[in-house]
Design a protein around this motif. Sequence first.
Motif, PDB file in Angstrom:
ATOM      1  N   UNK A 299      16.739   8.915  45.924  1.00 41.76           N
ATOM      2  CA  UNK A 299      16.332   9.456  44.627  1.00 41.76           C
ATOM      3  C   UNK A 299      16.940  10.835  44.402  1.00 41.76           C
ATOM      4  N   UNK A 300      16.972  11.660  45.467  1.00 43.67           N
ATOM      5  CA  UNK A 300      17.573  12.985  45.362  1.00 43.67           C
ATOM      6  C   UNK A 300      19.058  12.873  45.024  1.00 43.67           C
ATOM      7  N   UNK A 301      19.758  11.966  45.704  1.00 42.26           N
ATOM      8  CA  UNK A 301      21.173  11.741  45.422  1.00 42.26           C
ATOM      9  C   UNK A 301      21.380  11.324  43.965  1.00 42.26           C
ATOM     10  N   UNK A 302      20.561  10.378  43.506  1.00 45.61           N
ATOM     11  CA  UNK A 302      20.715   9.860  42.151  1.00 45.61           C
ATOM     12  C   UNK A 302      20.418  10.926  41.098  1.00 45.61           C
ATOM     13  N   UNK A 303      19.325  11.677  41.289  1.00 46.98           N
ATOM     14  CA  UNK A 303      18.992  12.742  40.348  1.00 46.98           C
ATOM     15  C   UNK A 303      20.106  13.785  40.302  1.00 46.98           C
ATOM     16  N   UNK A 304      20.548  14.208  41.480  1.00 53.09           N
ATOM     17  CA  UNK A 304      21.617  15.204  41.535  1.00 53.09           C
ATOM     18  C   UNK A 304      22.897  14.710  40.899  1.00 53.09           C
ATOM     19  N   UNK A 305      23.254  13.451  41.146  1.00 51.63           N
ATOM     20  CA  UNK A 305      24.479  12.891  40.586  1.00 51.63           C
ATOM     21  C   UNK A 305      24.432  12.783  39.079  1.00 51.63           C
ATOM     22  N   UNK A 306      23.341  12.222  38.535  1.00 47.36           N
ATOM     23  CA  UNK A 306      23.211  12.075  37.084  1.00 47.36           C
ATOM     24  C   UNK A 306      23.187  13.440  36.405  1.00 47.36           C
ATOM     25  N   UNK A 307      22.440  14.372  36.984  1.00 42.40           N
ATOM     26  CA  UNK A 307      22.334  15.703  36.398  1.00 42.40           C
ATOM     27  C   UNK A 307      23.692  16.401  36.370  1.00 42.40           C
ATOM     28  N   UNK A 308      24.442  16.313  37.463  1.00 42.22           N
ATOM     29  CA  UNK A 308      25.753  16.967  37.537  1.00 42.22           C
ATOM     30  C   UNK A 308      26.732  16.357  36.544  1.00 42.22           C
ATOM     31  N   UNK A 309      26.803  15.029  36.497  1.00 39.45           N
ATOM     32  CA  UNK A 309      27.758  14.357  35.612  1.00 39.45           C
ATOM     33  C   UNK A 309      27.450  14.619  34.145  1.00 39.45           C
ATOM     34  N   UNK A 310      26.179  14.464  33.743  1.00 37.69           N
ATOM     35  CA  UNK A 310      25.832  14.657  32.330  1.00 37.69           C
ATOM     36  C   UNK A 310      26.007  16.113  31.903  1.00 37.69           C
ATOM     37  N   UNK A 311      25.684  17.043  32.796  1.00 37.56           N
ATOM     38  CA  UNK A 311      25.824  18.466  32.460  1.00 37.56           C
ATOM     39  C   UNK A 311      27.291  18.849  32.300  1.00 37.56           C
ATOM     40  N   UNK A 312      28.134  18.423  33.235  1.00 36.47           N
ATOM     41  CA  UNK A 312      29.558  18.749  33.159  1.00 36.47           C
ATOM     42  C   UNK A 312      30.199  18.105  31.926  1.00 36.47           C
ATOM     43  N   UNK A 313      29.780  16.877  31.601  1.00 33.54           N
ATOM     44  CA  UNK A 313      30.322  16.212  30.404  1.00 33.54           C
ATOM     45  C   UNK A 313      29.961  17.003  29.150  1.00 33.54           C
ATOM     46  N   UNK A 314      28.711  17.476  29.079  1.00 33.57           N
ATOM     47  CA  UNK A 314      28.278  18.236  27.910  1.00 33.57           C
ATOM     48  C   UNK A 314      29.038  19.552  27.796  1.00 33.57           C
ATOM     49  N   UNK A 315      29.297  20.196  28.942  1.00 35.52           N
ATOM     50  CA  UNK A 315      30.051  21.444  28.935  1.00 35.52           C
ATOM     51  C   UNK A 315      31.464  21.222  28.418  1.00 35.52           C
ATOM     52  N   UNK A 316      32.131  20.197  28.942  1.00 37.78           N
ATOM     53  CA  UNK A 316      33.511  19.896  28.535  1.00 37.78           C
ATOM     54  C   UNK A 316      33.561  19.585  27.042  1.00 37.78           C
ATOM     55  N   UNK A 317      32.587  18.785  26.559  1.00 42.19           N
ATOM     56  CA  UNK A 317      32.578  18.419  25.132  1.00 42.19           C
ATOM     57  C   UNK A 317      32.336  19.637  24.253  1.00 42.19           C
ATOM     58  N   UNK A 318      31.459  20.568  24.718  1.00 49.00           N
ATOM     59  CA  UNK A 318      31.165  21.756  23.923  1.00 49.00           C
ATOM     60  C   UNK A 318      32.340  22.723  23.858  1.00 49.00           C
TER      61      UNK A 318
END
Length: 256
Positions: A235-254
């Motif tokens: 669960x820790x791996x999954x939370x960390x992975x989803x959080x990192x990917x979605x955050x970086x995608x939002x940064x790049x798009x912004x």
Amino acid sequence: MLEFPEISFLDLLPFILVGLAAQIVDGALGMAFGVISSTLLGSFLGVPPAQVSASVHFAEVFTTGASGLSHAWLRNIDWTLFFRIVIPGVIGGVVGVYVLTSIDAGVARPFVMAYLAIIGLSLLYRAWRFPTPRISDPKFVAPLGLVGGFLDAAGGGGWGPVVTSNLLIQGGDPRRVIGTVCASEFFLTVSVSLAFIATMGLSAFTTATVGLLIGGVIAAPFGALVARHVRPRMLMFLVGGVLTVTSLFTIVRALA
């Protein structure tokens, strides 16, 4: 007046699929319904920002209700933590609605996402470094709920990423943190939806709202089952992975 004239299944299908995908992830990991839904609705389906947040939160009234009941049934909720976080979350959410409908809150979003990306990487490191997560009662709760509720309403998503990740960083039991955050989110979304109705009227809710609602309610029970049976380290791996990917995608798009 809230009207949905001549809505066909094909009109609803893209929004139903978004709701299905977002709620399965959210119910399993305690985060990402708002982030995933807002990203897909705004970036790929062309829904305006205020309507994105209104649609996501109105749909979440039903999806978080179903998810919360599922987590309660499976005993995934820490009720002491629940009552410590829900009231500050509601207050922050209502304030966030008035900010979103009066000024542009998107300026700070890349900075928030950068912070969340760092938290995501920290969770990945902890899951890799410590095979058995260290469990302790989170101490920094009420201010976290206030900030999480505000960012969720003002940014169209953020309660799960902010609150779940920070409670895990503080040593919370992953299964109970996820269940508690999902259950408390119901009261946040009810309050935020009522605030949107007060400021924008029922016109804030569109076809996207109906599709998200249908897809999310269908998917809600499956996420709770995943959280119940998957090991804490995973669960820790999954939370960390989803959080990192979605955050970086939002940064790049912004910044693009």
